[in-house]
Design an enzyme around this catalytic site. Structure first.
Site, mmCIF file in Angstrom:
data_model
loop_
_atom_site.group_PDB
_atom_site.id
_atom_site.type_symbol
_atom_site.label_atom_id
_atom_site.label_comp_id
_atom_site.label_asym_id
_atom_site.label_seq_id
_atom_site.Cartn_x
_atom_site.Cartn_y
_atom_site.Cartn_z
ATOM 1 N N HIS A 53 9.955 31.025 47.045
ATOM 2 C CA HIS A 53 9.454 32.283 46.477
ATOM 3 C C HIS A 53 8.124 32.674 47.119
ATOM 4 O O HIS A 53 7.385 31.833 47.639
ATOM 5 C CB HIS A 53 9.274 32.152 44.962
ATOM 6 N N GLU A 96 11.765 24.691 39.348
ATOM 7 C CA GLU A 96 10.759 23.810 39.945
ATOM 8 C C GLU A 96 10.572 22.531 39.138
ATOM 9 O O GLU A 96 10.887 22.472 37.942
ATOM 10 C CB GLU A 96 9.434 24.574 40.052
#
Length: 202
Positions: A8, A89
């Site tokens: 990202h 994550e």
């Protein structure tokens, strides 16, 4: 199995090296520009085959926004992708929201222990994970991939991919830089994971 993996774009927490983990921090303007640039580069790489790929992202906001900006820059429908919770994550537990210098002041012994065995270290707090634990769910995700895929995920996830695919030493995988303006080409059958020259494809 061919997978293009993209981290990202930058968030304000990334910019000051604040542990983010599973906190849902949005992209900043620079991160949005990174996502668009990666989309343009990926369009050049995939060309007319772009619609043949599966598109999957972590369900966190920063990965979904990156995917939507990336697909828009490719000329694809921004929201025509899916999410997979296994791609979220690594959880830093109680350490999320702090920088390492801040943690050194409050918990010097634990920070020292993390430095000595970063891949296997589990921070304090409920649901906290080590990179090793993260790699278990990333391995399960990789095993489930059945077609050419574009994946938008996180730095820790990419560390796990390097270790699982290439056999990279865990100390190296824990510290290898994971850029937010590059695209990783993963060929699992060949045990290869390499950064693509995005400049020539932009």
């Amino acid at each position: 199995m061919l997978v293009y993996v993209i981290r990202h774009g930058q968030t304000d927490w990334n910019a000051i090296r604040r542990l983010q983990g599973q906190k849902d921090i949005p992209l900043n303007d620079f991160g949005r520009s990174q996502a668009v640039a990666n989309g343009k580069a990926l369009s050049g790489i995939l060309g007319t085959t772009a619609n043949d790929f599966d598109y999957v992202a972590s369900p966190l906001g920063r990965t979904r926004e990156t995917m939507e900006l990336l697909r828009g820059a490719m000329g694809l429908e921004p929201d025509a992708y899916r999410t997979d919770a296994r791609l979220v994550e690594v959880s830093f537990g109680d350490w999320e929201g702090y920088t390492i210098p801040e943690l050194k002041l409050a918990h010097p012994d634990k920070v020292k222990a993390r430095k000595a065995a970063k891949w296997d270290f589990i921070p304090p707090g409920d649901h906290a994970e080590s990179y090793e634990i993260l790699s278990w769910r990333i391995g399960a995700w990789l095993s489930s991939v059945e077609r050419q895929t574009v994946c938008v995920c996180h730095g820790g996830v990419i560390r796990s991919i390097f270790r699982l695919i290439t056999g990279m030493d865990k100390e190296e995988a824990a510290d290898i830089p994971i850029p937010q303006d590059q695209i990783l080409r993963v060929e699992a059958d060949l045990r290869k994971a390499e950064w693509v020259d995005t400049i020539s494809h932009a």
